[in-house]
Design an enzyme around this catalytic site. Structure first.
Site: not given
Length: 223
Positions: A5-8
């Site tokens: 998963f990417d965060l931002d």
């Protein structure tokens, strides 16, 4: 099954913290300060690349990054909000024995603090991000590093993110990518980068994710 998963723009909405910290850096440099809505394109790309484009060259970039982190590390990282439906999604995936990782261009230390603050760290096997010397800021490099560290089969993994950098980084390493549209990348950007599919709501992500991790993704893109 593995999910990166990417965060931002994927797990949390960081607009206020990032744009205010960019504005702070520009102010410290004596540069014109755009409105926050004119700076949302800075959400997602590596920070050095973003400031290089914003400033029109590299000379002031080290100072810009330093000023940005000066504010972001104290205040900005908490000017953030978890997207609705994300905790429930992560819980459901964990219950289905999907191993979850964070793969963000953000400094790893900042990512950990954000995820701890919002009680999301407990869902992830590990949190990966960039280093202060800019190592692993590029998603291609970061995902390659994760594959080397974790030694899982790319064909059993999927990257979830809101910007083309997530998709490009995944495909360069033989990992399928899901583009999510509640973040800051457009549908066109994600499709043109080669996302296997687009998802408009966290509640609709589980099905495509499980399908893709059970199939073989495209070959790694040629350099």
């Amino acid at each position: 099954m593995i999910a990166l998963f990417d965060l931002d723009g994927t797990l949390t909405d960081p607009k206020a913290g990032i744009t205010r910290s960019v504005q702070y850096a520009l102010e410290r440099l004596g540069r014109p300060v755009p409105d926050a809505d004119e700076l949302t394109w800075m959400i997602g790309p590596p920070l050095v690349a973003g400031f290089t484009e914003l400033l029109g060259g590299a000379d002031e970039v080290p100072d810009a990054v330093r000023f940005y982190r000066e504010r972001y590390g104290d205040v900005g990282l908490y000017e953030n909000e978890v997207y609705a439906g994300i905790p429930a999604l992560l819980q459901d995936l964990r219950e289905k024995d999907v191993r979850l990782f964070v793969a963000t261009s953000k400094l790893r230390v900042f990512a950990r603090r954000i995820l701890d603050h919002f009680d999301l760290s407990r869902f992830f096997s590990e949190i990966y991000g960039s280093e202060p010397d800019n190592r692993n800021a590029d998603k291609r490099e970061l995902i390659r590093y994760i594959l080397d560290e974790e030694r899982f089969d790319p064909a059993r993994a999927v990257m979830i993110g809101d910007r083309k950098h997530d998709v490009i980084g995944a495909r360069a390493n033989g990992v399928a990518a899901i583009g999510i549209t509640w973040g800051y990348g457009s549908r066109q950007e994600l499709s043109e980068a080669g996302a296997a599919c687009l998802v408009d709501d966290p509640r609709a992500l589980e099905g495509p994710l499980l399908t893709l991790t059970a199939s073989t993704p495209p070959r790694a893109a040629e350099a």
